[in-house]
Design an enzyme around this catalytic site. Structure first.
Site, PDB file in Angstrom:
ATOM      1  N   LYS A 184       0.842  -1.200   0.000  1.00  0.00           N
ATOM      2  CA  LYS A 184       0.000   0.000   0.000  1.00  0.00           C
ATOM      3  C   LYS A 184       0.881   1.256   0.000  1.00  0.00           C
ATOM      4  O   LYS A 184       2.050   1.186   0.366  1.00  0.00           O
ATOM      5  CB  LYS A 184      -0.908   0.021   1.228  1.00  0.00           C
ATOM      6  CG  LYS A 184      -1.499  -1.295   1.615  1.00  0.00           C
ATOM      7  CD  LYS A 184      -2.389  -1.937   0.560  1.00  0.00           C
ATOM      8  CE  LYS A 184      -2.939  -3.261   1.094  1.00  0.00           C
ATOM      9  NZ  LYS A 184      -3.719  -4.017   0.139  1.00  0.00           N
TER      10      LYS A 184
HETATM   11  C1  PLP Z   1      -4.367  -5.292   1.148  1.00  0.00           C
HETATM   12  C2  PLP Z   1      -5.787  -5.428   1.345  1.00  0.00           C
HETATM   13  C3  PLP Z   1      -6.327  -6.031   2.483  1.00  0.00           C
HETATM   14  C4  PLP Z   1      -5.454  -6.691   3.530  1.00  0.00           C
HETATM   15  O1  PLP Z   1      -4.639  -5.775   4.209  1.00  0.00           O
HETATM   16  P1  PLP Z   1      -3.619  -6.323   5.306  1.00  0.00           P
HETATM   17  O2  PLP Z   1      -3.161  -5.100   6.027  1.00  0.00           O
HETATM   18  O3  PLP Z   1      -2.497  -6.989   4.575  1.00  0.00           O
HETATM   19  O4  PLP Z   1      -4.358  -7.249   6.188  1.00  0.00           O
HETATM   20  C5  PLP Z   1      -7.695  -6.058   2.640  1.00  0.00           C
HETATM   21  N1  PLP Z   1      -8.516  -5.525   1.710  1.00  0.00           N
HETATM   22  C6  PLP Z   1      -8.042  -4.942   0.592  1.00  0.00           C
HETATM   23  C7  PLP Z   1      -8.987  -4.334  -0.380  1.00  0.00           C
HETATM   24  C8  PLP Z   1      -6.661  -4.891   0.370  1.00  0.00           C
HETATM   25  O5  PLP Z   1      -6.198  -4.332  -0.756  1.00  0.00           O
END
Ligand code: PLP
Length: 369
Positions: A184
């Site tokens: 992210k």
């Molecule tokens: C990356 C992502 C997650 C999971 O995030 P984590 O912090 O790795 O648990 C959940 N939903 C979406 C839409 C994502 O892109």
């Protein structure tokens, strides 16, 4: 051959945090200190949301949102079908039933009509996903949720920095979940947060994330409930705070790069993810659909051969092995998008011309057989 072009690069370097890191190590305060407090405040200041509760990931954040709403066995939770599997997994985790809502083929976000057609008395929450960081259509889904009195959770794992009509994600839904995974655009290694304007939710979430402790009993912690440890360390919080300070600059530059790509690629039949009026997209990921004449996987392979990393857009949850076996309700638009979207490298020093020209070569040489 060009140097390998990676798909992503984190916006944080050792030099930016080295002084404070040294202080953290010297002080011995590695958790529950000033940096966590500072990061939490920066999240509310930045988004306009009233309360922020740090979490270990967006996945834990989403699970805790379902728990604070009291979602349990027998309940249904309506979710966007074009997402990362965590969005559905958290529903399974509380033993509720995910109802897969198909998405709009242009914005990739939850279809209002499909949501309306699937709402019944058992639907106790909606999880709207900001696909690849875009909150397009969230306002319309929110209106439906209000009409039916259903709480709205925003899976904003990808959407920090995005907004609708100037109101930032984090201040739009009943509960908003961010991810700070390295994939992210704001990362703390691993991590997440819940934003909410509901004081009761925030107090409960904070208590649950801290072993069930709330206030003091005499001179020691008062453990008022059973709980978990979903805290963030001082080091993670320091990294997060640094990036919040420069977030708007980052998303503006990503938008400029995305526009440069679009100028070259759209005339060639590659169509960019569409954004609704009033929406500002942080360009967490830059996604195009490929022309009908080519196979998306062939394009990914071709780019890889030219030392350029790319990947699919994201997943059709109802089409994964687990969910298709269990529920057998594959949503057509989400499935189409999983098969036909591509994510391109998008960050400050990426060679847009090189990537776009390589795609151009591919399109001129390859046609679907
Ligand atoms: C990356 C992502 C997650 C999971 O995030 P984590 O912090 O790795 O648990 C959940 N939903 C979406 C839409 C994502 O892109």
């Amino acid at each position: 051959m060009n140097e390998r072009i990676k798909l992503i690069k984190p916006y944080i370097s050792f030099n930016e945090v080295s002084t404070e890191l040294e202080e953290i190590f010297e002080s011995g305060q590695l958790t529950k200190g000033q940096h966590v407090a500072k990061f939490v405040k920066s999240l509310t200041d930045y988004t306009g949301g009233q309360y922020a509760v740090p979490m270990t990931s967006a996945t834990t954040a989403l699970t805790m949102c379902l728990k604070v709403l009291g979602i349990k066995k027998g309940d249904k939770v309506a979710i966007s079908d074009f997402s990362f599997p965590a969005t559905a997994n958290v529903v399974e985790d509380v033993e509720a039933t995910p109802i897969f809502i198909d998405v709009d083929k242009d914005t990739y976000n939850m279809s209002v009509d499909d949501l309306r057609s699937k709402i019944d008395d058992k639907v106790k929450a909606v999880i709207f996903v900001d696909a690849l960081g875009s909150p397009s259509g969230l306002d319309k889904i929110k209106a439906v949720c209000e009409e039916f009195g259903i709480p709205l959770i925003e899976d904003a794992a990808c959407a920090i920095g995005s907004s609708i009509d100037g109101v930032k994600v984090g201040n739009l839904a009943d509960l908003t979940c961010f991810s700070f995974h390295p994939r992210k655009l704001l990362t703390t290694g691993e991590g997440g947060a819940i934003l909410t304007n509901n004081a009761e939710y925030a107090t409960w979430l904070d208590m649950k994330a801290n072993h069930g402790a709330s206030g003091l009993r005499g001179k020691v912690f008062d453990f008022v409930d059973f709980g978990y440890n979903y805290r963030m360390s001082e080091i993670q919080a320091l990294m997060g705070w640094k990036q919040v300070q420069k977030l708007d600059g980052i998303t503006e530059r990503r938008n400029l790069i995305a526009n440069q790509y679009a100028e070259i690629l759209e005339p060639l039949g590659m169509k960019r993810q569409q954004i609704a009026a009033g929406v500002y997209h942080n360009i967490q990921s830059l996604i195009f659909t490929v022309p009908e004449t080519v196979q998306r996987d062939d394009l990914i392979d071709y780019l890889a051969k030219h030392n350029i990393e790319s990947t699919l857009g994201t997943y059709c949850l109802s089409g994964t092995t687990f969910y298709s076996n269990k529920y057998n309700t594959i949503q057509p638009n989400a499935q189409w998008l999983e098969n036909n979207t591509i994510t391109l490298p998008c960050y400050d020093d990426v060679d847009v011309q090189l990537v776009a020209n390589t795609i151009k070569q591919f399109l001129s040489q390859h046609a679907k057989t």
